[in-house]
Design a protein around this motif. Structure first.
Motif, PDB file in Angstrom:
ATOM      1  N   SER A  54     -37.183 -11.128 -53.301  1.00 29.90           N
ATOM      2  CA  SER A  54     -37.402 -10.236 -54.447  1.00 29.90           C
ATOM      3  C   SER A  54     -36.277  -9.207 -54.525  1.00 29.90           C
ATOM      4  CB  SER A  54     -38.754  -9.533 -54.333  1.00 29.90           C
ATOM      5  OG  SER A  54     -38.641  -8.372 -53.561  1.00 29.90           O
ATOM      6  N   VAL A  55     -36.001  -8.783 -55.749  1.00 32.95           N
ATOM      7  CA  VAL A  55     -34.868  -7.876 -55.998  1.00 32.95           C
ATOM      8  C   VAL A  55     -35.088  -6.519 -55.302  1.00 32.95           C
ATOM      9  CG1 VAL A  55     -33.605  -6.649 -57.823  1.00 32.95           C
ATOM     10  CG2 VAL A  55     -34.263  -9.022 -58.143  1.00 32.95           C
ATOM     11  N   ILE A  56     -36.323  -6.036 -55.312  1.00 34.98           N
ATOM     12  CA  ILE A  56     -36.604  -4.729 -54.681  1.00 34.98           C
ATOM     13  C   ILE A  56     -36.297  -4.811 -53.177  1.00 34.98           C
ATOM     14  CG2 ILE A  56     -38.441  -3.074 -54.131  1.00 34.98           C
ATOM     15  CD1 ILE A  56     -37.807  -2.938 -57.043  1.00 34.98           C
ATOM     16  N   ASN A  57     -36.755  -5.885 -52.535  1.00 35.67           N
ATOM     17  CA  ASN A  57     -36.469  -6.069 -51.098  1.00 35.67           C
ATOM     18  C   ASN A  57     -34.971  -6.105 -50.856  1.00 35.67           C
ATOM     19  OD1 ASN A  57     -39.155  -6.350 -50.758  1.00 35.67           O
ATOM     20  ND2 ASN A  57     -39.118  -8.397 -49.888  1.00 35.67           N
ATOM     21  N   ALA A  58     -34.257  -6.820 -51.743  1.00 34.03           N
ATOM     22  CA  ALA A  58     -32.813  -6.983 -51.579  1.00 34.03           C
ATOM     23  C   ALA A  58     -32.102  -5.642 -51.664  1.00 34.03           C
ATOM     24  CB  ALA A  58     -32.280  -7.941 -52.639  1.00 34.03           C
ATOM     25  N   ILE A  59     -32.501  -4.825 -52.644  1.00 30.74           N
ATOM     26  CA  ILE A  59     -31.856  -3.512 -52.809  1.00 30.74           C
ATOM     27  C   ILE A  59     -32.151  -2.641 -51.586  1.00 30.74           C
ATOM     28  CG2 ILE A  59     -31.843  -1.380 -54.188  1.00 30.74           C
ATOM     29  CD1 ILE A  59     -32.445  -3.155 -56.655  1.00 30.74           C
ATOM     30  N   ALA A  60     -33.407  -2.658 -51.135  1.00 37.04           N
ATOM     31  CA  ALA A  60     -33.797  -1.824 -49.991  1.00 37.04           C
ATOM     32  C   ALA A  60     -33.021  -2.238 -48.738  1.00 37.04           C
ATOM     33  CB  ALA A  60     -35.293  -1.940 -49.750  1.00 37.04           C
ATOM     34  N   MET A  61     -32.955  -3.539 -48.487  1.00 37.98           N
ATOM     35  CA  MET A  61     -32.231  -4.013 -47.302  1.00 37.98           C
ATOM     36  C   MET A  61     -30.742  -3.692 -47.416  1.00 37.98           C
ATOM     37  SD  MET A  61     -31.846  -5.329 -44.492  1.00 37.98           S
ATOM     38  CE  MET A  61     -32.885  -6.382 -43.622  1.00 37.98           C
ATOM     39  N   MET A 120     -42.239  -2.897 -46.652  1.00 39.26           N
ATOM     40  CA  MET A 120     -41.694  -4.062 -47.350  1.00 39.26           C
ATOM     41  C   MET A 120     -40.624  -4.762 -46.504  1.00 39.26           C
ATOM     42  SD  MET A 120     -40.420  -3.739 -51.212  1.00 39.26           S
ATOM     43  CE  MET A 120     -41.699  -2.814 -51.975  1.00 39.26           C
ATOM     44  N   LEU A 121     -39.779  -3.960 -45.857  1.00 35.09           N
ATOM     45  CA  LEU A 121     -38.693  -4.554 -45.070  1.00 35.09           C
ATOM     46  C   LEU A 121     -39.195  -5.130 -43.752  1.00 35.09           C
ATOM     47  CD1 LEU A 121     -35.795  -2.019 -45.638  1.00 35.09           C
ATOM     48  CD2 LEU A 121     -36.128  -4.216 -46.698  1.00 35.09           C
ATOM     49  N   GLY A 122     -40.285  -4.582 -43.249  1.00 36.99           N
ATOM     50  CA  GLY A 122     -40.920  -5.131 -42.050  1.00 36.99           C
ATOM     51  C   GLY A 122     -39.961  -5.244 -40.883  1.00 36.99           C
ATOM     52  N   VAL A 123     -40.059  -6.362 -40.209  1.00 37.78           N
ATOM     53  CA  VAL A 123     -39.295  -6.560 -38.978  1.00 37.78           C
ATOM     54  C   VAL A 123     -37.786  -6.668 -39.243  1.00 37.78           C
ATOM     55  CG1 VAL A 123     -39.418  -9.088 -38.930  1.00 37.78           C
ATOM     56  CG2 VAL A 123     -39.435  -7.832 -36.791  1.00 37.78           C
ATOM     57  N   LYS A 164     -45.300 -10.432 -44.185  1.00 38.58           N
ATOM     58  CA  LYS A 164     -45.976  -9.310 -44.835  1.00 38.58           C
ATOM     59  C   LYS A 164     -47.160  -9.662 -45.724  1.00 38.58           C
ATOM     60  CE  LYS A 164     -42.208  -9.005 -48.143  1.00 38.58           C
ATOM     61  NZ  LYS A 164     -41.799 -10.360 -47.856  1.00 38.58           N
ATOM     62  N   ASP A 165     -47.316 -10.924 -46.133  1.00 36.70           N
ATOM     63  CA  ASP A 165     -48.437 -11.256 -46.998  1.00 36.70           C
ATOM     64  C   ASP A 165     -49.720 -11.506 -46.200  1.00 36.70           C
ATOM     65  OD1 ASP A 165     -46.913 -10.995 -49.206  1.00 36.70           O
ATOM     66  OD2 ASP A 165     -46.308 -13.095 -49.247  1.00 36.70           O
ATOM     67  N   PHE A 166     -49.598 -11.601 -44.878  1.00 35.13           N
ATOM     68  CA  PHE A 166     -50.745 -11.951 -44.033  1.00 35.13           C
ATOM     69  C   PHE A 166     -51.931 -11.015 -44.244  1.00 35.13           C
ATOM     70  CE2 PHE A 166     -52.766 -11.249 -39.800  1.00 35.13           C
ATOM     71  CZ  PHE A 166     -53.484 -12.433 -39.756  1.00 35.13           C
ATOM     72  N   GLY A 167     -51.660  -9.715 -44.246  1.00 32.55           N
ATOM     73  CA  GLY A 167     -52.753  -8.757 -44.377  1.00 32.55           C
ATOM     74  C   GLY A 167     -53.259  -8.598 -45.789  1.00 32.55           C
ATOM     75  N   LYS A 168     -52.418  -9.006 -46.763  1.00 31.39           N
ATOM     76  CA  LYS A 168     -52.793  -8.749 -48.160  1.00 31.39           C
ATOM     77  C   LYS A 168     -53.467  -9.954 -48.797  1.00 31.39           C
ATOM     78  CE  LYS A 168     -49.018  -5.523 -48.647  1.00 31.39           C
ATOM     79  NZ  LYS A 168     -47.597  -5.493 -48.866  1.00 31.39           N
TER      80      LYS A 168
END
Lengths: 230, 178
Positions: free
Chosen positions: A33-40, A96-99, B123-127
């Protein structure tokens, strides 16, 4: 002029993702997703600028033998700092960025630029290189994410695109689709930068960014020793 | 002699860099830690409201009984009859804790609701709908829920945490779970 060239190098000619093929893991993972890409992209850019500047500042102090551990400590420090700030002030983005946020520590682009650029240039030039490479990384991620999200999920930055809902290509949001789009974008950039992108001269020691150091250490590189033995 | 001087310099430089980075992180932590703790507490409170939408009283049980599983971080009595158990567990290779709030009905302790308040991997696991499979289960039937394909470690960690929630429920005298 030289400084402008350093800044713009990472955008296309030496784009870290699409030309140097570095940082493939976060690129494939975060371009759904674009939001994830911008954040990363922004997180990696911040770490790139800071780590490049600090490594350049310390380049005359750090002994060659411990330079990689020193670079890793500096990079890991900045990544942890970005993590803390994001969790405190941008918790949604952090989640959103998680691990993958923590994995910036082992992102080849950052260690690669520290080794190839920051330890040979002054602070300003190194920071500009970090900024240019970071922007290049972010743009590559956005380009990939746009294709994958628009065609794969019929949305852009989370906003649904009504007329595409029935024409989605779901595989593009899955890992095989990521590789497919990645390959197509690399081919496109190779076409656009014909003859301008840096060419790998060989796949032996000479093509390695650490070749100069290995030669200095006389035998630190195993491949060189084997070649010499033959 | 020259070599040992080089080694000493390497050790000093590396140690100095480590100390400087540690100091920088300590300063950052001093002003981000309270904000992070507040945000986590807010998430737990939101999860309680989502699981018990008609909540009118919340009482925290303090101190927790001895032998409470280490994954249990807090226990709340909701509306003087139901229980909410807040857990933090880890899924083997996780970068951070998996925060879980489990709502249990007083009496036999059926699961009313389950919410993941923090999760940093797939990340979708919990949702997605997976945690909903546990709703209505009790201590005798929660183990029947299968692991979630592709997120095996996390779904096993979730199941173990739910087991700990039932264990804690027994200890705080929540009901006839036996």
């Amino acid at each position: 002029m030289k400084k402008l060239k350093i800044l713009t190098n990472g955008l296309l000619k030496e784009n870290p993702v699409l030309v140097l093929v570095l940082g493939t893991c976060p690129t494939l993972a975060m371009s759904v997703s674009v939001i994830n890409a911008i954040a990363m992209g922004l997180a990696a850019t911040a770490v790139l600028i800071c780590s490049n500047a600090v490594i350049s500042l310390l380049r005359k102090i750090i002994p060659d033998t411990v330079r990689i551990p020193c670079y890793i400590v500096v990079i890991a420090g900045f990544v942890t700092l970005v993590q803390m700030l994001m969790e405190a002030y941008l918790p949604d983005l952090y989640e959103m960025l998680g691990v993958y946020l923590a994995l910036i520590v082992v992102n080849c682009i950052i260690l690669g630029r520290a080794e190839m650029f920051a330890n040979k240039h002054n602070v300003l030039e190194s920071a500009l290189d970090g900024l240019g490479m970071g922007i290049g990384f972010t743009l590559a991620l956005i380009a990939m994410a746009t294709v994958r999200e628009v065609l794969g999920n019929a949305s852009f930055a989370g906003m649904k695109i009504g007329f595409l809902q029935n024409f989605r290509i779901p595989i593009l949001t899955a890992p095989p689709g990521g590789f497919l789009v990645f390959g197509i974008l690399i081919a496109l950039v190779a076409y656009l930068t014909r003859g301008k992108a840096p060419q790998r001269k060989s796949f032996d020691c000479e093509g390695c960014p650490s070749a100069a150091f290995c030669r200095k250490e006389q035998g630190a590189c195993g491949i060189a020793n084997e070649t010499e033995a033959k | 002699m020259k070599q040992s001087r080089g080694s000493i310099k390497s050790i000093i430089v590396l140690t100095a860099i480590c100390l400087a980075v540690t100091a920088l992180l300590a300063v950052t932590n001093s002003f981000t830690a309270p904000k992070i703790a507040d945000a986590r507490q807010q998430k737990i409170e939101n999860s309680l409201k989502e699981i018990f939408p008609d909540v009118y009283s919340i009482r925290e049980i303090k101190p927790l009984p001895e032998r409470t599983p280490s994954t249990v971080k807090a226990v709340y009595v909701i509306n003087n009859e139901d229980y909410a158990i807040v857990l933090a567990t880890t899924s083997a290779y996780s970068s951070g804790d998996m925060g879980i709030t489990v709502g249990l009905k007083g009496g036999y302790g059926e699961i009313i609701g389950i919410k993941l308040t923090s999760y940093y991997e797939s990340k979708d696991f919990g949702k997605d709908t997976y945690p909903l499979n546990y709703i209505g289960k009790d201590i005798g039937s929660y183990k029947d829920v299968d692991a979630f394909a592709g997120v095996t470690y996390s779904s096993k960690a979730l199941k173990n945490a739910i087991g700990d929630a039932f264990e804690c429920f027994k200890l705080v005298g929540g009901g006839a779970v036996e």
